[in-house]
Design a protein around this motif. Structure first.
Motif, PDB file in Angstrom:
ATOM      1  N   ILE A 151      12.670  -2.767  26.900  1.00  0.00           N
ATOM      2  CA  ILE A 151      13.571  -1.809  26.261  1.00  0.00           C
ATOM      3  C   ILE A 151      14.820  -1.589  27.106  1.00  0.00           C
ATOM      4  O   ILE A 151      15.939  -1.550  26.597  1.00  0.00           O
ATOM      5  CB  ILE A 151      12.841  -0.466  26.031  1.00  0.00           C
ATOM      6  N   SER A 152      14.625  -1.440  28.412  1.00  0.00           N
ATOM      7  CA  SER A 152      15.769  -1.179  29.304  1.00  0.00           C
ATOM      8  C   SER A 152      16.762  -2.334  29.299  1.00  0.00           C
ATOM      9  O   SER A 152      17.947  -2.145  29.539  1.00  0.00           O
ATOM     10  CB  SER A 152      15.272  -0.917  30.734  1.00  0.00           C
ATOM     11  N   ARG A 153      16.253  -3.542  28.993  1.00  0.00           N
ATOM     12  CA  ARG A 153      17.122  -4.718  28.916  1.00  0.00           C
ATOM     13  C   ARG A 153      17.562  -5.006  27.480  1.00  0.00           C
ATOM     14  O   ARG A 153      18.225  -6.016  27.219  1.00  0.00           O
ATOM     15  CB  ARG A 153      16.397  -5.939  29.491  1.00  0.00           C
ATOM     16  N   SER A 154      17.146  -4.143  26.561  1.00  0.00           N
ATOM     17  CA  SER A 154      17.456  -4.300  25.132  1.00  0.00           C
ATOM     18  C   SER A 154      17.065  -5.683  24.621  1.00  0.00           C
ATOM     19  O   SER A 154      17.806  -6.333  23.865  1.00  0.00           O
ATOM     20  CB  SER A 154      18.948  -4.042  24.866  1.00  0.00           C
ATOM     21  N   GLU A 155      15.885  -6.103  25.018  1.00  0.00           N
ATOM     22  CA  GLU A 155      15.415  -7.428  24.615  1.00  0.00           C
ATOM     23  C   GLU A 155      14.990  -7.445  23.146  1.00  0.00           C
ATOM     24  O   GLU A 155      14.379  -6.503  22.646  1.00  0.00           O
ATOM     25  CB  GLU A 155      14.226  -7.861  25.487  1.00  0.00           C
TER      26      GLU A 155
END
Length: 263
Positions: A151-155
């Protein structure tokens, strides 16, 4: 980038996941879906948007389906979902949510995940023993950590689909949802009731009113079974079978937090 997480919970599992993701992600707001159930349109704005909820009979809680039809994601940069479950139904519930969002908000999920948690549908079975729960939570924490990183990398994460489970969904979920709000007609309360009002306070559907010292259900039930589980004196039942079954609340969630469901 701010993240807004909308959650639905009855016994605390989905709230526990939401809190852990929020703590790790930072710059995150947690909003109860129950608190916006009467809003015509929900506008989270820019940034990331998360939806976290349990799986009910391979699909979404009715309130979550309604929420998905009213949320406006036109400005959102990244949309993800996490479903919690004791059995199976990750693919069908995520597919259902993705389809609703695409139809009503014209954009679907960028990623969807499932997290195994202790199953607790007390109308059919008892939750796992405390020892088994510990193992489930250890595995869940590892999964949540992995999800938070993505999520933090917006994968992007492709939404899983299963033809077989979809067939089961078409049978079991449709039948389940067709009478969901009236399911509380099977609920009863015994003389053990202490008139504490906790059941009414924690109900995400605001479906319980205390009359003459006893809970009365208003037939807008979500069948989360929170009222049965959270009653400390086991005064609420749904037939003879629930009397002998254990109760459950996610150990990391306090009753006071569940009381915030409606706010």
């Amino acid at each position: 980038m701010e993240t807004v997480i909308y959650y639905f919970t009855g016994t605390g599992n989905s709230l526990a996941v939401a809190k852990k993701i929020a703590a790790a992600a930072g710059d995150c707001r947690i909003v109860s879906i129950a608190s916006v159930k009467d809003m015509e349109e929900i506008n989270p704005g820019k940034g990331r948007v998360g939806i976290i909820c349990p799986v009910y009979f391979l699909g979404l809680p009715a309130m979550v389906g309604s929420f998905a039809r009213r949320i406006n994601l036109s400005q959102s940069q990244y949309v993800f979902a996490v479903v919690t479950l004791g059995g199976f139904g990750v693919s069908t519930s995520l597919q259902q949510l993705d389809d609703i969002l695409k139809e009503h908000s014209h954009r679907g999920l960028d990623a969807g995940f499932g997290v195994k948690m202790p199953g607790n549908y007390v109308l059919m079975y008892s939750p796992p023993s405390e020892e088994k729960q510990k193992g489930i939570f250890i595995t869940a924490d590892k999964k949540i950590s992995d999800i938070t990183g993505k999520i933090s990398r917006s994968e992007q994460e492709k939404i899983p689909r299963s033809f077989f489970l979809r067939l089961l969904y078409n049978h079991f979920y449709i039948k389940h949802i067709s009478h969901i709000h009236d399911a509380d007609r099977h609920f009863t309360v015994s003389d053990r009731c202490t008139s504490c009002g906790t059941c009414a306070a924690i109900c995400p559907a605001d479906n319980i009113v205390i009359l003459e010292g006893k809970p009365v259900w208003k037939h807008q039930c979500e069948l989360c079974c929170g009222c049965i589980h959270i009653c400390t004196v086991k005064a609420i039942q749904a037939g003879k079978e629930t009397e002998k079954r254990a109760r459950y609340r996610n150990p990391s969630i306090r009753v006071e937090e569940l009381k915030q469901n409606q706010k």
